[in-house]
Design a protein around this motif. Sequence first.
Motif, short mmCIF file in Angstrom:
data_model
loop_
_atom_site.label_atom_id
_atom_site.label_comp_id
_atom_site.label_asym_id
_atom_site.label_seq_id
_atom_site.Cartn_x
_atom_site.Cartn_y
_atom_site.Cartn_z
N VAL A 156 129.36 96.20 67.09
CA VAL A 156 129.16 96.53 68.51
C VAL A 156 129.83 95.49 69.41
O VAL A 156 129.52 95.39 70.59
CB VAL A 156 127.67 96.65 68.85
N ARG A 157 130.74 94.73 68.86
CA ARG A 157 131.44 93.71 69.64
C ARG A 157 132.56 94.30 70.49
O ARG A 157 133.00 93.67 71.46
CB ARG A 157 132.02 92.64 68.72
N GLU A 158 133.06 95.48 70.14
CA GLU A 158 134.22 96.03 70.83
C GLU A 158 134.25 97.54 70.67
O GLU A 158 133.49 98.13 69.89
CB GLU A 158 135.51 95.43 70.25
N GLY A 159 135.15 98.18 71.42
CA GLY A 159 135.41 99.59 71.29
C GLY A 159 134.19 100.48 71.52
O GLY A 159 133.33 100.18 72.35
N PHE A 160 134.13 101.59 70.80
CA PHE A 160 133.04 102.54 71.00
C PHE A 160 131.70 101.95 70.62
O PHE A 160 130.66 102.33 71.17
CB PHE A 160 133.31 103.81 70.18
N GLY A 161 131.67 101.03 69.65
CA GLY A 161 130.43 100.36 69.31
C GLY A 161 129.86 99.59 70.49
O GLY A 161 128.65 99.63 70.75
N ALA A 162 130.73 98.88 71.21
CA ALA A 162 130.29 98.14 72.40
C ALA A 162 129.81 99.09 73.49
O ALA A 162 128.79 98.83 74.15
CB ALA A 162 131.44 97.27 72.92
N LEU A 163 130.53 100.19 73.67
CA LEU A 163 130.11 101.16 74.69
C LEU A 163 128.75 101.74 74.35
O LEU A 163 127.87 101.87 75.23
CB LEU A 163 131.15 102.28 74.78
N LEU A 164 128.53 102.10 73.09
CA LEU A 164 127.26 102.69 72.69
C LEU A 164 126.12 101.69 72.83
O LEU A 164 125.05 102.01 73.36
CB LEU A 164 127.34 103.20 71.25
N ALA A 165 126.35 100.46 72.37
CA ALA A 165 125.30 99.44 72.46
C ALA A 165 124.94 99.16 73.92
O ALA A 165 123.77 99.04 74.27
CB ALA A 165 125.77 98.15 71.78
N HIS A 166 125.96 99.09 74.77
CA HIS A 166 125.69 98.85 76.18
C HIS A 166 124.93 100.02 76.80
O HIS A 166 123.98 99.82 77.57
CB HIS A 166 126.98 98.61 76.95
N PHE A 167 125.34 101.23 76.48
CA PHE A 167 124.67 102.42 77.01
C PHE A 167 123.19 102.39 76.64
O PHE A 167 122.31 102.62 77.49
CB PHE A 167 125.35 103.68 76.47
N LEU A 168 122.88 102.11 75.38
CA LEU A 168 121.49 102.14 74.92
C LEU A 168 120.67 101.03 75.57
O LEU A 168 119.55 101.27 76.05
CB LEU A 168 121.45 102.01 73.40
N THR A 169 121.19 99.81 75.58
CA THR A 169 120.41 98.70 76.12
C THR A 169 120.25 98.83 77.63
O THR A 169 119.18 98.53 78.18
CB THR A 169 121.06 97.35 75.78
#
Length: 352
Positions: A156-169
């Motif tokens: 979740v440091r970059e890309g879609f993983g980062a977007l998803l983690a940010h969206f959830l938190t």
Amino acid sequence: MLSETVFRSDDVPAADRFERWRELVNQAHAPMDMSSDHREDFRASQRLLDLGPVSVWRTAFQSVCCRRTPKLIRQSDPEGVHLSLPTNGPLVTVRGDHEIVYDPYSLCVYDTSRPTELHAGDSSNLHAGVALEVPKALLHLPGNMLEKLTTRRLSVREGFGALLAHFLTHLMKGTGSYQPSDGFRLGTVAVDLVSALFAHTLDADDILPPETRRQTLILRIHAFIELNLADRTLTPADIAAHHHISVRYLQLLFQQQGKTVMGWIRRRRLERCREDLADPSQLARSIRAVALRRGFATSADFSRAFRSAYGMSPSEYRHAARADDLGTILPTNALDTAPPTLQNNGKTSLQV
């Protein structure tokens, strides 16, 4: 507000806490055998958001072992995909001889149809994390692709993983600005991000439906704009080039949302300035500095735009915010705070 269920162990007699929490987890997720060394006086909290067929939850609890057994799968299987992002304490999954340890920078993917053992937390700290439940039918994953995902740590440091983690938190920080009808829309955003993350991880973008590809492109564009608001030279041509699309197609995407590209950039700059003006920690920063920091060329241009948007000058707004006379601050977009970034040709970008 969105529909949500809240559990706090302090609201339940000590003897009933573990069993009550176990029941809530099984309802939100799937039936599991659960054990804990702390069950006699279990401490836990949980907020569960209902987003239509999708649910998001933030939880904190003492160490637990959870087992999804073949017998339980035969008895009841919601055929779902569970994604968990630990924010404190270890999370370990065991499938046969295969063990994976997840940390706050990695996302765990778990299939409710497969036997799995999970160990969360340790003796010294509460385990905390954010979780997402998605029906498999919404993800369009053919063959054994889900099996491949459950054996990986997704960054979740970059890309879609980062977007998803940010969206959830970001979503779990507060839901007061949303209406109950927004739940399905937010659920759709979550599914699109998960689908894009899975396709990117497996290098299989062709499995995504056209609408999902379009929606995730829009999310990437919005995130890129957010990261580059301070760049006064930012243009539609820059945005289109970064995403390998034409300016005409970029403009069409925004027209379909009832917006223009430059109008959206201006709106987001105003909203970020408004947040800064209402932030007590930003009082030492002048209004001119606030405006320049968010990409406005001059303080005069900013003042005119701010008054037009909010019906008062920036200084009047800051004074009202200090006096707590503003009431409810207008809601911000779900991607307001930038996820982790990389540098690319002078523009800040997401690596995907």
